[in-house]
Scaffold this motif. Structure first.
Motif, PDB file in Angstrom:
ATOM      1  N   VAL A  28       0.603  -1.817   0.032  1.00  0.00           N
ATOM      2  CA  VAL A  28      -0.166  -0.188  -0.157  1.00  0.00           C
ATOM      3  C   VAL A  28       0.792   1.011   0.145  1.00  0.00           C
ATOM      4  O   VAL A  28       2.050   1.646   0.522  1.00  0.00           O
ATOM      5  N   SER A  29       0.153   2.198   0.253  1.00  0.00           N
ATOM      6  CA  SER A  29       0.666   3.981  -0.164  1.00  0.00           C
ATOM      7  C   SER A  29       1.174   3.754   1.318  1.00  0.00           C
ATOM      8  O   SER A  29       0.980   4.220   2.372  1.00  0.00           O
ATOM      9  N   ALA A  66      -0.309   7.086   2.354  1.00  0.00           N
ATOM     10  CA  ALA A  66      -1.930   6.778   2.753  1.00  0.00           C
ATOM     11  C   ALA A  66      -1.910   5.936   3.996  1.00  0.00           C
ATOM     12  O   ALA A  66      -3.142   6.309   4.841  1.00  0.00           O
ATOM     13  N   LEU A  67      -1.178   5.334   4.264  1.00  0.00           N
ATOM     14  CA  LEU A  67      -1.219   4.431   5.060  1.00  0.00           C
ATOM     15  C   LEU A  67      -1.034   5.284   6.660  1.00  0.00           C
ATOM     16  O   LEU A  67      -1.249   5.083   7.600  1.00  0.00           O
ATOM     17  N   GLU A 122      -1.517   8.431   6.743  1.00  0.00           N
ATOM     18  CA  GLU A 122      -2.971   9.488   6.980  1.00  0.00           C
ATOM     19  C   GLU A 122      -3.617   8.638   7.793  1.00  0.00           C
ATOM     20  O   GLU A 122      -4.620   8.786   9.004  1.00  0.00           O
ATOM     21  N   ALA A 123      -3.741   7.173   7.234  1.00  0.00           N
ATOM     22  CA  ALA A 123      -5.120   6.131   7.731  1.00  0.00           C
ATOM     23  C   ALA A 123      -5.177   6.466   9.804  1.00  0.00           C
ATOM     24  O   ALA A 123      -5.859   6.025  10.463  1.00  0.00           O
ATOM     25  N   GLY A 130      -8.964  -4.380  -0.064  1.00  0.00           N
ATOM     26  CA  GLY A 130      -7.650  -3.664   0.601  1.00  0.00           C
ATOM     27  C   GLY A 130      -7.316  -4.289   2.250  1.00  0.00           C
ATOM     28  O   GLY A 130      -8.356  -4.788   2.757  1.00  0.00           O
ATOM     29  N   SER A 187      -7.738  -2.296   5.688  1.00  0.00           N
ATOM     30  CA  SER A 187      -8.860  -1.451   6.672  1.00  0.00           C
ATOM     31  C   SER A 187      -8.028  -1.136   7.791  1.00  0.00           C
ATOM     32  O   SER A 187      -7.183  -1.876   7.979  1.00  0.00           O
ATOM     33  N   THR A 209     -11.499   3.242   7.199  1.00  0.00           N
ATOM     34  CA  THR A 209     -10.451   3.620   6.128  1.00  0.00           C
ATOM     35  C   THR A 209     -10.208   2.556   5.008  1.00  0.00           C
ATOM     36  O   THR A 209      -9.517   1.685   6.170  1.00  0.00           O
ATOM     37  N   LEU A 223      -8.075   1.151   2.053  1.00  0.00           N
ATOM     38  CA  LEU A 223      -6.576   1.529   1.366  1.00  0.00           C
ATOM     39  C   LEU A 223      -6.464  -0.333   0.521  1.00  0.00           C
ATOM     40  O   LEU A 223      -6.217  -0.961   0.591  1.00  0.00           O
ATOM     41  N   GLY A 231      -4.598  -1.727  -2.901  1.00  0.00           N
ATOM     42  CA  GLY A 231      -3.081  -2.151  -2.525  1.00  0.00           C
ATOM     43  C   GLY A 231      -3.416  -3.352  -3.598  1.00  0.00           C
ATOM     44  O   GLY A 231      -4.233  -4.827  -3.454  1.00  0.00           O
TER      45      GLY A 231
END
Length: 360
Positions: free
Chosen positions: A247-248, A251-252, A254-255, A278, A280, A292, A294, A296
């Motif tokens: 995953v990014s 993004a991870l 921020e989540a 993906g 959660s 959230t 994400l 991936g």
């Protein structure tokens, strides 16, 4: 001893030496050829830092470490002239002069040299490796002295830096052809990290309970910790196969921050889960909830699987990664087994093993 040098260069030398050897009352100034060296020695470590200087007359003198550092920090920018006439060190700067009472250079002690063969480190090795793991080491107040250090060990053609507090294990490695197996205190590791940042090219050798570090600008001899370090290789190899997703990193991060924001107590856990959509990342408390998902690329097991971890233990290694790392891999092995976070940046390999929170 008589020389002139830049105030900032002089301050950098003295401040680094005084801070590293804060138990020692004196530092030694040594003027030779076209350089000024500042040496400090304490029971834990010895450091020698060099800078270019206009040397008219060589020599050496011991000077009160903290007093000299405070005085140089207060001098104006520009050229500073030093002249030793035992027992005084005269300091001339724009607009004034100062004088400190020194001592014989022998007061600092003999700098420990090493005759062992040195192995070349990858450029900036300690500046790269140590920030990836240092935060995972146990604190002194936790009562586990064997886990307060940072382990450096060569294995399989790589140099590993390792730290653990018993709940998380951080490992980072770079290619390395030498041989070393030592445990350093946080303070010693921080010193080597800074020396590596200032001059990326360096060598190391292990000899008689010390790690010796050399670069063009500095040398250090660090007394290693005698505590037996846990077998982290067994911990790593004992991890069961899990479900993996790439995953990014941003993004991870921020989540995880959103999930942590709704927790009333940072010691509470966030929930991670792998499903068809993906990864959660979720959390809930009496004050709110957040969830959230994400996207991936998944690897390994395809069944739904999840675990709970402390947000801090996931966020901290994500923030420490080099900026060029765009994606990370998460391996979820089960509700009661460790989570594995992996990342790569060129030759750098990073792994974090995080034990789950079993109860909410």
């Amino acid at each position: 001893m008589k020389l002139s040098t830049d105030r900032d260069a002089l301050l950098s030398l003295i401040a680094a030496t005084a801070a590293a050897t804060d138990q020692a009352p004196y530092v030694r100034l040594v003027a030779t050829d076209h350089a000024l060296a500042c040496e400090g020695i304490s029971p834990e470590l010895a450091i020698r830092v060099r800078a270019l200087a206009g040397v008219e007359e060589g020599g050496e003198m011991a000077v009160p470490a903290r007093t000299l550092a405070r005085l140089i920090a207060c001098l104006p920018q520009g050229t500073v002239q030093l002249e030793a006439a035992y027992p005084h060190l005269s300091i001339a700067y724009e607009g004034g002069t100062a004088s400190l009472v020194g001592a014989d250079a022998i007061m600092v002690g003999e700098f420990p040299e090493s005759d062992a063969d040195h192995a070349a480190l990858p450029d900036g090795a300690f500046a790269t490796l140590i920030p990836q793991v240092a935060f995972a080491a146990a604190r002194q107040e936790e009562g586990r002295p064997q886990l307060t250090g940072i382990r450096l060990e060569a294995r399989g053609g790589r140099l590993y830096a390792v730290a653990t507090d018993g709940v998380r294990l951080a490992m980072a490695s770079l290619p390395f052809e030498g041989s070393v197996a030592v445990t350093l205190s946080r303070k010693a590791a921080a010193l080597l990290r800074e020396l590596s940042r200032q001059d990326p090219q360096a060598t190391i050798a292990q000899e008689r309970g010390q790690l010796h570090y050399r670069s063009a600008a500095a040398a250090a001899a660090v007394t290693t910790l005698a505590y037996a370090y846990p077998d982290m290789w067994q911990v790593r190899q004992s991890l069961p196969a899990g479900a993996c997703i790439a995953v990014s990193r941003q993004a991870l991060l921020e989540a995880v921050a959103r999930a942590e924001a709704v927790l009333a107590d940072r010691r509470h856990a966030i929930a991670l889960g792998l499903g068809p959509r993906g990864l959660s990342v979720a959390a809930a408390s009496d004050e709110g909830s957040v969830h959230t998902v994400l996207p991936g690329e998944r690897y390994g097991r395809r069944d739904d699987i999840g675990c709970r971890v402390r947000a801090e233990f996931l966020a901290r290694p994500l923030r420490a990664l080099p900026q060029e790392v765009e994606a990370v891999r998460l391996h979820i092995t089960g509700q009661a087994t460790a989570l594995l976070l992996q990342a790569e940046a060129g030759d750098l390999l990073v792994e974090h093993i995080i034990m789950p929170v079993i109860s909410a």
